[in-house]
Design a protein around this motif. Structure first.
Motif, mmCIF file in Angstrom:
data_model
loop_
_atom_site.group_PDB
_atom_site.id
_atom_site.type_symbol
_atom_site.label_atom_id
_atom_site.label_comp_id
_atom_site.label_asym_id
_atom_site.label_seq_id
_atom_site.Cartn_x
_atom_site.Cartn_y
_atom_site.Cartn_z
ATOM 1 N N ALA A 65 -2.839 -6.007 -3.047
ATOM 2 C CA ALA A 65 -2.481 -5.895 -4.718
ATOM 3 C C ALA A 65 -1.477 -6.940 -5.435
ATOM 4 C CB ALA A 65 -0.850 -4.755 -5.484
ATOM 5 N N ALA A 66 -0.550 -7.826 -3.946
ATOM 6 C CA ALA A 66 -0.110 -8.959 -4.166
ATOM 7 C C ALA A 66 -0.759 -10.253 -4.341
ATOM 8 C CB ALA A 66 1.044 -9.438 -3.188
ATOM 9 N N ALA A 67 -2.285 -10.368 -3.870
ATOM 10 C CA ALA A 67 -3.144 -11.346 -3.756
ATOM 11 C C ALA A 67 -3.570 -10.873 -5.254
ATOM 12 C CB ALA A 67 -3.956 -10.852 -2.912
ATOM 13 N N ARG A 68 -4.266 -10.341 -5.540
ATOM 14 C CA ARG A 68 -4.811 -10.057 -6.959
ATOM 15 C C ARG A 68 -3.845 -10.671 -7.999
ATOM 16 N NH1 ARG A 68 -5.171 -4.286 -5.846
ATOM 17 N NH2 ARG A 68 -4.346 -3.992 -7.888
ATOM 18 N N TYR A 69 -2.346 -10.140 -8.293
ATOM 19 C CA TYR A 69 -1.345 -10.684 -8.871
ATOM 20 C C TYR A 69 -1.370 -12.457 -8.622
ATOM 21 C CZ TYR A 69 2.932 -12.012 -10.799
ATOM 22 O OH TYR A 69 4.317 -12.832 -11.514
ATOM 23 N N GLY A 70 -1.872 -12.990 -7.629
ATOM 24 C CA GLY A 70 -1.197 -14.228 -7.793
ATOM 25 C C GLY A 70 -2.925 -14.976 -8.019
#
Length: 179
Positions: free
Chosen positions: A151-156
Motif C-alpha cells: 500500500a505504501a509503494a502504491r501511494y508513492g
C-alpha cells in the motif's frame, strides 16, 4: 528514520549497507537514504538499546548485523499502534515555482522539463516495485505485513503520477503564457 530501521530489522536482521539498500528501494520517499542519516539513526537506536548487533565474518570481512531488542520492539509497536497524524507537507521546490517569475522563460521551461524527467524516473522505479509486488508469492503468515508495505509503494507511485501530471499541466501553462 528510527522506526523505519526498526521495522526493517523486525523483518530480518541486516547490516547497515543492507538497510541502506532496502531504504533506497522505495522507502527513500519517506526518509533520506543517505548513509549519514542511517548511521545516525543506528547510533541513536544502539544508545537507546533498541537494537543490538553481532559481528560476523563474511568473505574475510567483519560485518555488524543489527537486530531489534525487546526494548526496540516495544518502542516500535508503541509508534505503529499510535494514530496516524497529519504532517506538514514541505516541498522546497515550491519556493522555486513561487519565485519563478524572476527567471528567464527558457530557463523556467528547462527547469520544469528536467524536474519531470526526475519525477518519471522515480515513478518508473515505484511502478516496477508495484508490478513485482503484484506477482510476488507471499507466505500466508506475512500476507498482512506485505499488504501494508505494498500500500505504501502504491501511494508513492500514485503520488509521483499526480506530480507528473501537475507539472506537465504547469509546463503547458508556461508555454502558452500570455503575460
Amino acid at each position: 528514520m528510527d522506526n523505519i530501521i526498526l521495522g526493517l530489522l523486525l523483518l530480518q536482521s541486516r547490516t547497515i549497507y543492507q538497510l541502506r539498500e532496502r531504504i533506497s528501494q522505495g522507502l527513500n520517499l519517506m526518509y533520506s537514504s543517505s548513509m549519514g542519516s542511517i548511521q545516525a539513526a543506528v547510533k541513536k537506536l544502539l544508545n537507546n538499546k533498541h537494537i543490538s548487533y553481532k559481528e560476523v565474518v563474511e568473505n574475510g570481512k567483519y560485518k555488524k548485523v543489527y537486530s531489534v531488542t525487546e526494548s526496540g520492539k516495544l518502542y516500535f509497536f508503541e509508534w505503529i499502534n499510535s494514530p496516524l497524524e497529519i504532517q506538514n507537507i514541505r516541498n522546497p521546490e515550491l519556493a522555486k515555482i513561487y519565485f519563478m517569475g524572476f527567471s528567464d522563460k527558457k530557463i523556467r521551461e528547462a527547469s520544469i522539463e528536467e524536474y519531470l524527467l526526475q519525477l518519471m524516473e522515480q515513478y518508473n522505479a515505484l511502478r516496477i516495485i508495484c508490478e513485482e509486488a503484484d506477482s510476488t508469492s507471499v507466505p500466508e503468515e506475512q500476507k498482512e505485513i506485505f499488504f501494508y508495505q505494498f500500500a505504501a509503494a502504491r501511494y508513492g507511485r500514485d503520488f509521483m503520477k499526480f506530480n507528473i501530471e501537475w507539472h506537465e499541466n504547469f509546463l503547458n501553462e508556461i508555454r502558452s503564457e500570455t503575460i
